[in-house]
Design an enzyme around this catalytic site. Structure first.
Site, PDB file in Angstrom:
ATOM      1  N   LYS A   1       4.485   1.151  -2.710  1.00  0.00           N
ATOM      2  CA  LYS A   1       3.718   0.649  -1.560  1.00  0.00           C
ATOM      3  C   LYS A   1       4.712   0.408  -0.425  1.00  0.00           C
ATOM      4  O   LYS A   1       5.687  -0.321  -0.620  1.00  0.00           O
ATOM      5  CB  LYS A   1       3.008  -0.653  -1.966  1.00  0.00           C
ATOM      6  CG  LYS A   1       2.099  -1.224  -0.898  1.00  0.00           C
ATOM      7  CD  LYS A   1       1.252  -2.349  -1.493  1.00  0.00           C
ATOM      8  CE  LYS A   1       0.437  -3.062  -0.441  1.00  0.00           C
ATOM      9  NZ  LYS A   1      -0.322  -4.177  -1.021  1.00  0.00           N
TER      10      LYS A   1
ATOM     11  N   ASP B   1     -12.618  -2.014  -1.331  1.00  0.00           N
ATOM     12  CA  ASP B   1     -11.428  -1.216  -1.643  1.00  0.00           C
ATOM     13  C   ASP B   1     -10.359  -2.067  -2.299  1.00  0.00           C
ATOM     14  O   ASP B   1      -9.318  -1.541  -2.715  1.00  0.00           O
ATOM     15  CB  ASP B   1     -10.868  -0.558  -0.370  1.00  0.00           C
ATOM     16  CG  ASP B   1     -10.625  -1.561   0.735  1.00  0.00           C
ATOM     17  OD1 ASP B   1     -11.588  -2.244   1.132  1.00  0.00           O
ATOM     18  OD2 ASP B   1      -9.478  -1.680   1.203  1.00  0.00           O
TER      19      ASP B   1
HETATM   20  P1  AMP Z   1      -5.059  -3.371   2.791  1.00  0.00           P
HETATM   21  O1  AMP Z   1      -5.445  -4.282   3.897  1.00  0.00           O
HETATM   22  O2  AMP Z   1      -3.590  -3.444   2.444  1.00  0.00           O
HETATM   23  O3  AMP Z   1      -5.935  -3.489   1.597  1.00  0.00           O
HETATM   24  O4  AMP Z   1      -5.231  -1.901   3.375  1.00  0.00           O
HETATM   25  C1  AMP Z   1      -6.429  -1.395   3.905  1.00  0.00           C
HETATM   26  C2  AMP Z   1      -6.231   0.048   4.313  1.00  0.00           C
HETATM   27  O5  AMP Z   1      -5.285   0.142   5.366  1.00  0.00           O
HETATM   28  C3  AMP Z   1      -5.691   0.942   3.225  1.00  0.00           C
HETATM   29  O6  AMP Z   1      -6.257   2.209   3.413  1.00  0.00           O
HETATM   30  C4  AMP Z   1      -4.208   0.959   3.488  1.00  0.00           C
HETATM   31  O7  AMP Z   1      -3.579   2.102   2.957  1.00  0.00           O
HETATM   32  C5  AMP Z   1      -4.191   0.975   5.004  1.00  0.00           C
HETATM   33  N1  AMP Z   1      -2.960   0.409   5.547  1.00  0.00           N
HETATM   34  C6  AMP Z   1      -2.573  -0.879   5.548  1.00  0.00           C
HETATM   35  N2  AMP Z   1      -1.383  -1.034   6.148  1.00  0.00           N
HETATM   36  C7  AMP Z   1      -0.980   0.194   6.546  1.00  0.00           C
HETATM   37  C8  AMP Z   1       0.166   0.707   7.241  1.00  0.00           C
HETATM   38  N3  AMP Z   1       1.143  -0.087   7.652  1.00  0.00           N
HETATM   39  N4  AMP Z   1       0.209   2.033   7.474  1.00  0.00           N
HETATM   40  C9  AMP Z   1      -0.766   2.847   7.085  1.00  0.00           C
HETATM   41  N5  AMP Z   1      -1.873   2.429   6.436  1.00  0.00           N
HETATM   42  C10 AMP Z   1      -1.989   1.127   6.167  1.00  0.00           C
HETATM   43 MG    MG Z   2      -6.136  -2.733  -0.145  1.00  0.00          MG
END
Ligand code: AMP
Ligand code: MG
Length: 520
Positions: free
Chosen positions: A139, A279
């Site tokens: 990650k 998700d």
């Molecule tokens: P999360 O909030 O970590 O559950 O992520 C929600 C979505 O945003 C997922 O599809 C992640 O892969 C994407 N995402 C979160 N942070 C980033 C980042 N810095 N760059 C690209 N995608 C991100």
């Molecule tokens: Mg997530």
């Protein structure tokens, strides 16, 4: 919902010649990883083969040797520069088939048809020493076709936070993804005007399949892919359902049961996930994605910490309600598999979804009985639990300490417990009632106390301690506070000499306005 652009993402790929290293290619030593990649092989069309970005100066910051050993890995070889190269994505180990998984998700109630691994990659799967299949994923390993506007990176603070909280949850006995390694990249990450050290987390999970993974394909009407995914999930997480006539309906019920059990466990330790989007809810029943999560100190069902949760959608008391809502979204994604007749499918799904509150209540009450030290069941137990919680709430009593001190009260020492109430008479009548109830169990007090001490932790990740440890690591490069806190949290049920400060809630000044951020 389908557009040409969205479909084409799945067909992209990025290949890179793996950097060769003598440690990786020296065949006189056993291979570092014995990969067995079922998702890559059984779920074609549900992901994009992709490669991590290379980084300039990877350095191992924390390696989870104990976890490595349970995964059958050679901790001595990996805990150093070789591990830093591998767990930053700089080298791809033999047998890995890196890929970005596609998924969608309801975020704060609104549907996003395309999320996916925007900064994560599944390297492959390992079979651990217990014969369990485990995902090995990075990650913060760079952009993927799912990154949208994101940079694909992760700052050190949130990565250490996920390590700390995930390992603490595991030690509390709560199903969770785990952290194998934290590697700094030597490269900066920019967030809200700040320049932060970049890092990559290596995450271990029973799988990374989420409700949102089903939603991605269901929303596109790609029934074949929904079925392919459901079969994979059954084989992997619910093998007993594989040859059942109504297997998909049973999958919905079994998944719902696991989530009911999981959320009850969260509630039992005052854990607030913070982003219970679909998700972020796994099919395996593991807790995933420690973003703006936090633990409640004083008992207050309306507690919410996340800066992005202005409406309190994911507040403490709403977690079972949201889990129920999310399971309804899972049911919708499965509908076409449940019955060819849409009306019948909906009827069958509704019956299962409607059972969730009852499933949850059973798990929660069973846990609360154990937390109160009850070994038998009586019809008034629910009222006994509810009245205890009501008195905690009325006087802003610390949730963790109140339950922990019950064991001492069973053994005759009520003073620590009573001292938690500003107005001790508020608990007096309840204590009399509870002592009488305990007495009817006909179990030795020492047995009650032992039972309670196995389920009521002395130590949880106190928010102010977590923040201090992360600030020292990120701002001063000092990992000592992190290591000390982690060591305490790995043994949450044992009183540890010299660790008293870690058991205490934040002072009002420390707790004031405490707020967590997603950390992306
Ligand atoms: P999360 O909030 O970590 O559950 O992520 C929600 C979505 O945003 C997922 O599809 C992640 O892969 C994407 N995402 C979160 N942070 C980033 C980042 N810095 N760059 C690209 N995608 C991100
Ligand atoms: Mg997530």
């Amino acid at each position: 919902m389908s557009t040409g652009q969205e479909e084409s993402i799945i067909n992209r790929s990025k290949t890179r010649a793996p950097k060769q290293d003598s440690d990786l290619t020296n065949h006189s030593t056993p291979p570092l990883f014995s990969f067995d990649n079922s998702f890559a092989h059984e779920c074609e069309g549900l992901y994009v083969p992709w490669q991590p970005a290379s980084v300039s100066a990877p350095q191992m910051v924390r390696f989870n040797r104990a976890l490595a050993i349970t995964l059958g890995l050679n901790a001595d070889r990996l805990d150093g520069p070789l591990g830093a190269d591998l767990f930053s994505g700089n080298q791809i180990p033999e047998g890995a088939e890196p890929l970005a998984q596609a998924y969608a998700g309801h975020q704060f109630g609104g549907f996003s048809p395309q999320l996916g691994d925007g900064r994560a990659l599944l390297l492959g799967e390992l079979i651990d020493c217990d014969g369990e299949r485990r995902d090995l994923a990075l990650k913060g390993s760079g952009r993927t076709p799912f990154s949208r506007g994101g940079d694909g990176k992760a700052p050190l603070g949130p990565v250490l936070r996920e390590y700390l909280i995930g390992e603490a949850m595991h030690a509390l006995g709560i199903p969770t993804t785990r952290a194998l390694a934290v590697v700094t990249t030597g490269e900066p990450v920019y967030r809200d005007g700040a320049t932060l050290p970049g890092a990559v987390l290596t995450r271990i999970a029973a799988s990374h399949i989420r409700i949102g993974t089903f939603q991605y394909f269901a929303a596109r009407g790609e029934l074949t892919h929904v079925r392919q995914l459901a079969r994979h999930v059954m084989a992997r997480h619910y093998p007993m359902l594989q040859n059942q006539a109504d297997g998909y309906l049973l999958l919905l019920r079994a998944m719902s049961e696991r989530q009911a059990a999981l959320i009850a466990r969260w509630m039992g330790v005052g854990f607030i996930h913070g982003v219970m989007n679909t998700d972020n809810m796994t099919l395996s029943g593991e807790t995933i994605d420690y973003g703006p999560c936090a633990f409640m100190d004083a008992y207050d069902p309306s507690t919410v910490f996340s800066s992005i949760d202005a409406q309190g959608r994911y507040r403490y008391a709403n977690q079972p309600v949201i889990a129920h809502w999310n399971i309804a979204r899972f049911a919708e994604a499965l509908l076409p598999l449940l019955h060819t007749d849409a009306e019948t499918a909906r009827f069958l799904a509704t019956e299962v979804v409607d059972a969730f509150p009852g499933q949850y209540q059973r798990h929660w009450l069973a846990l609360m009985r154990r937390k109160l030290g009850l070994c038998t069941t009586e019809s008034d137990d629910l009222a006994l639990v509810e009245d205890f919680l009501a008195t905690l709430e009325g006087q802003q009593v610390d949730f963790t300490l109140a339950f922990r001190y019950l064991a001492q009260a069973v053994l005759g020492n009520e003073a620590p417990l009573r001292s938690l109430w500003r107005e001790p008479t508020a608990i007096a009548a309840w204590l009399t009632r509870w002592q009488a109830r305990i007495a009817r169990d006909s179990v030795a007090p020492s047995e009650h106390a032992a039972l309670q001490n196995q389920v009521n932790p002395a130590y949880i990740p106190r928010n102010h301690q977590v923040e201090m440890a992360l600030a020292a690591a990120v701002e001063q490069g000092d990992l000592n506070p992190f290591e000390r806190l982690l060591a305490v949290l790995l043994r949450p049920f044992e009183e540890q000499p010299g660790a008293d400060a870690y058991a205490l809630p934040a002072t009002p000044a420390q707790a004031a306005g405490y707020c967590t951020f997603c950390g992306t």
